[in-house]
Design a protein around this motif. Structure first.
Motif, mmCIF file in Angstrom:
data_model
loop_
_atom_site.group_PDB
_atom_site.id
_atom_site.type_symbol
_atom_site.label_atom_id
_atom_site.label_comp_id
_atom_site.label_asym_id
_atom_site.label_seq_id
_atom_site.Cartn_x
_atom_site.Cartn_y
_atom_site.Cartn_z
ATOM 1 N N LEU A 1 0.828 -1.206 0.000
ATOM 2 C CA LEU A 1 0.000 0.000 0.000
ATOM 3 C C LEU A 1 0.858 1.250 0.000
ATOM 4 O O LEU A 1 0.556 2.227 -0.694
ATOM 5 C CB LEU A 1 -0.924 -0.019 1.220
ATOM 6 N N ASP A 2 1.949 1.224 0.761
ATOM 7 C CA ASP A 2 2.825 2.397 0.827
ATOM 8 C C ASP A 2 3.455 2.725 -0.523
ATOM 9 O O ASP A 2 3.859 3.868 -0.764
ATOM 10 C CB ASP A 2 3.935 2.174 1.865
ATOM 11 N N ASP A 3 3.546 1.729 -1.409
ATOM 12 C CA ASP A 3 4.160 1.944 -2.727
ATOM 13 C C ASP A 3 3.274 2.765 -3.657
ATOM 14 O O ASP A 3 3.767 3.329 -4.642
ATOM 15 C CB ASP A 3 4.460 0.600 -3.408
ATOM 16 N N VAL A 4 1.973 2.809 -3.390
ATOM 17 C CA VAL A 4 1.048 3.493 -4.307
ATOM 18 C C VAL A 4 0.460 4.768 -3.706
ATOM 19 O O VAL A 4 -0.366 5.421 -4.337
ATOM 20 C CB VAL A 4 -0.092 2.546 -4.743
ATOM 21 N N LEU A 5 0.881 5.115 -2.498
ATOM 22 C CA LEU A 5 0.363 6.312 -1.833
ATOM 23 C C LEU A 5 1.474 7.325 -1.592
ATOM 24 O O LEU A 5 2.644 6.957 -1.444
ATOM 25 C CB LEU A 5 -0.269 5.947 -0.483
ATOM 26 N N SER A 6 1.104 8.604 -1.527
ATOM 27 C CA SER A 6 2.064 9.624 -1.120
ATOM 28 C C SER A 6 2.376 9.430 0.364
ATOM 29 O O SER A 6 1.677 8.686 1.071
ATOM 30 C CB SER A 6 1.470 11.019 -1.340
ATOM 31 N N LYS A 7 3.386 10.106 0.836
ATOM 32 C CA LYS A 7 3.780 9.979 2.238
ATOM 33 C C LYS A 7 2.637 10.388 3.170
ATOM 34 O O LYS A 7 2.348 9.703 4.161
ATOM 35 C CB LYS A 7 5.009 10.846 2.526
ATOM 36 N N ASP A 8 1.951 11.492 2.842
ATOM 37 C CA ASP A 8 0.858 11.974 3.697
ATOM 38 C C ASP A 8 -0.304 10.985 3.729
ATOM 39 O O ASP A 8 -0.883 10.726 4.785
ATOM 40 C CB ASP A 8 0.351 13.333 3.200
ATOM 41 N N ALA A 9 -0.668 10.437 2.549
ATOM 42 C CA ALA A 9 -1.777 9.486 2.487
ATOM 43 C C ALA A 9 -1.408 8.188 3.202
ATOM 44 O O ALA A 9 -2.258 7.567 3.852
ATOM 45 C CB ALA A 9 -2.151 9.200 1.034
ATOM 46 N N ALA A 10 -0.143 7.775 3.093
ATOM 47 C CA ALA A 10 0.313 6.560 3.775
ATOM 48 C C ALA A 10 0.226 6.736 5.287
ATOM 49 O O ALA A 10 -0.162 5.811 6.010
ATOM 50 C CB ALA A 10 1.741 6.216 3.357
ATOM 51 N N GLU A 11 0.577 7.928 5.768
ATOM 52 C CA GLU A 11 0.480 8.211 7.207
ATOM 53 C C GLU A 11 -0.980 8.193 7.646
ATOM 54 O O GLU A 11 -1.304 7.745 8.753
ATOM 55 C CB GLU A 11 1.121 9.560 7.519
ATOM 56 N N LEU A 12 -1.856 8.679 6.778
ATOM 57 C CA LEU A 12 -3.289 8.708 7.111
ATOM 58 C C LEU A 12 -3.827 7.295 7.354
ATOM 59 O O LEU A 12 -4.517 7.049 8.336
ATOM 60 C CB LEU A 12 -4.062 9.380 5.981
ATOM 61 N N VAL A 13 -3.531 6.354 6.453
ATOM 62 C CA VAL A 13 -4.092 5.010 6.596
ATOM 63 C C VAL A 13 -3.496 4.260 7.777
ATOM 64 O O VAL A 13 -4.048 3.242 8.212
ATOM 65 C CB VAL A 13 -3.924 4.176 5.301
ATOM 66 N N ARG A 14 -2.374 4.752 8.297
ATOM 67 C CA ARG A 14 -1.777 4.131 9.492
ATOM 68 C C ARG A 14 -2.313 4.757 10.782
ATOM 69 O O ARG A 14 -1.947 4.338 11.873
ATOM 70 C CB ARG A 14 -0.258 4.269 9.470
ATOM 71 N N SER A 15 -3.187 5.750 10.645
ATOM 72 C CA SER A 15 -3.751 6.401 11.832
ATOM 73 C C SER A 15 -4.681 5.461 12.575
ATOM 74 O O SER A 15 -5.323 4.600 11.973
ATOM 75 C CB SER A 15 -4.526 7.663 11.428
ATOM 76 N N ASP A 16 -4.769 5.633 13.876
ATOM 77 C CA ASP A 16 -5.668 4.824 14.698
ATOM 78 C C ASP A 16 -7.050 5.466 14.694
ATOM 79 O O ASP A 16 -7.212 6.587 15.184
ATOM 80 C CB ASP A 16 -5.137 4.742 16.130
ATOM 81 N N PRO A 17 -8.060 4.792 14.132
ATOM 82 C CA PRO A 17 -9.400 5.399 14.044
ATOM 83 C C PRO A 17 -10.032 5.691 15.403
ATOM 84 O O PRO A 17 -10.933 6.517 15.511
ATOM 85 C CB PRO A 17 -10.212 4.354 13.266
ATOM 86 N N LYS A 18 -9.556 5.032 16.448
ATOM 87 C CA LYS A 18 -10.095 5.281 17.790
ATOM 88 C C LYS A 18 -9.704 6.674 18.287
ATOM 89 O O LYS A 18 -10.390 7.257 19.120
ATOM 90 C CB LYS A 18 -9.591 4.217 18.768
ATOM 91 N N PHE A 19 -8.594 7.202 17.755
ATOM 92 C CA PHE A 19 -8.115 8.512 18.209
ATOM 93 C C PHE A 19 -8.162 9.557 17.100
ATOM 94 O O PHE A 19 -7.766 10.688 17.313
ATOM 95 C CB PHE A 19 -6.677 8.387 18.726
ATOM 96 N N GLU A 20 -8.632 9.165 15.918
ATOM 97 C CA GLU A 20 -8.700 10.091 14.790
ATOM 98 C C GLU A 20 -10.166 10.359 14.453
ATOM 99 O O GLU A 20 -10.784 9.645 13.679
ATOM 100 C CB GLU A 20 -7.954 9.484 13.595
ATOM 101 N N ILE A 21 -10.729 11.408 15.069
ATOM 102 C CA ILE A 21 -12.152 11.707 14.919
ATOM 103 C C ILE A 21 -12.498 12.067 13.477
ATOM 104 O O ILE A 21 -13.643 11.923 13.040
ATOM 105 C CB ILE A 21 -12.565 12.853 15.873
ATOM 106 N N ARG A 22 -11.500 12.512 12.699
ATOM 107 C CA ARG A 22 -11.791 12.908 11.328
ATOM 108 C C ARG A 22 -12.239 11.729 10.463
ATOM 109 O O ARG A 22 -12.950 11.924 9.481
ATOM 110 C CB ARG A 22 -10.572 13.606 10.716
ATOM 111 N N PHE A 23 -11.856 10.509 10.816
ATOM 112 C CA PHE A 23 -12.369 9.346 10.090
ATOM 113 C C PHE A 23 -13.893 9.298 10.200
ATOM 114 O O PHE A 23 -14.599 9.012 9.235
ATOM 115 C CB PHE A 23 -11.780 8.047 10.654
ATOM 116 N N LYS A 24 -14.396 9.565 11.413
ATOM 117 C CA LYS A 24 -15.842 9.540 11.631
ATOM 118 C C LYS A 24 -16.523 10.714 10.933
ATOM 119 O O LYS A 24 -17.611 10.548 10.354
ATOM 120 C CB LYS A 24 -16.142 9.570 13.132
ATOM 121 N N ILE A 25 -15.900 11.879 10.950
ATOM 122 C CA ILE A 25 -16.471 13.046 10.272
ATOM 123 C C ILE A 25 -16.578 12.777 8.778
ATOM 124 O O ILE A 25 -17.609 13.045 8.142
ATOM 125 C CB ILE A 25 -15.609 14.307 10.528
#
Length: 215
Positions: free
Chosen positions: A175-199
């Motif tokens: 997955l990291d091979d097809v994403l930019s650095k910022d997008a790769a960091e996003l998908v590694r975020s913990d949804p329990k602590f990232e309220i923006r996933f829910k928004i």
């Protein structure tokens, strides 16, 4: 009278300051979410999802769903090996739906089931979903949809490209091979602590509902 006037002035000042603070918080949140949404859009464009829908919720149909899933994944492993990007994988899937259907139907027949299987390649809406340490944001993705029989049962999701749920392939992209650095960091975020996933999920869900009603 003067004391009362001062209290009213203080109250109005507090209301005004609270309104300004609330507006500032909302502005920051919207700005942050807009940037987050842009990264989510990149993720959606960079993967090809798999969506397997069972005939019903009976135990037998749910077990057959998993067997069909395995057959489609096994067939897809050779079909998508070496795909350059999600669009390339999607084009291969469109050209090979017959092979995928044959693998799925053969599996059903081997297990004594006479249901038909329909495979479609196109956009499907997905909720926020976590696979191991990767979280994919909600929204519309290009997907291979495998519909067994009446397609009324619980479904199963995964990612066909990059091959997060495919058997190992020689030219495997991560997955990291097809994403930019910022997008790769996003998908590694913990949804329990990232309220923006829910928004984002609320926003995408509402957009999908409005789109469905308009159609």
């Amino acid at each position: 009278m003067q004391h009362k006037t001062n209290k009213e002035h203080i109250k109005k000042s507090l209301i005004f300051e609270s309104a300004v603070l609330l507006g500032l918080i909302i502005s920051i949140l919207i700005s942050s979410t807009a940037s987050f949404q842009k990264k989510c859009g990149e993720v959606r464009q960079s993967v090809l999802r798999l969506h397997v829908i069972a005939n019903s919720d009976s135990q037998e149909d749910q077990e057959l769903k998993l067997k069909v899933r395995d057959a489609v994944l096994e067939t897809g492993s050779s079909l998508f090996s070496g795909s350059a990007d999600a669009r390339n994988a999607e084009e291969k899937a469109i050209g090979e739906t017959e092979k995928l259907e044959e693998a799925a139907i053969r599996t059903l027949r081997e297990n004594g089931c006479g249901d038909d299987v329909k495979i479609e390649v196109g956009q499907s809406w997905f909720p926020t979903r976590t696979y191991g340490d990767v979280t994919l944001p909600a929204g519309k993705y290009e997907a291979v949809r495998v519909i067994i029989g009446s397609g009324k049962g619980h479904n199963w999701w995964c990612v066909m490209f990059p091959p997060m749920c495919l058997p190992a392939a020689e030219e495997k992209k991560e997955l990291d091979d097809v994403l930019s650095k910022d997008a790769a960091e996003l998908v590694r975020s913990d949804p329990k602590f990232e309220i923006r996933f829910k928004i984002v999920e609320w926003y995408e869900w509402a957009k999908e509902k409005l789109s469905s009603r308009s159609a």
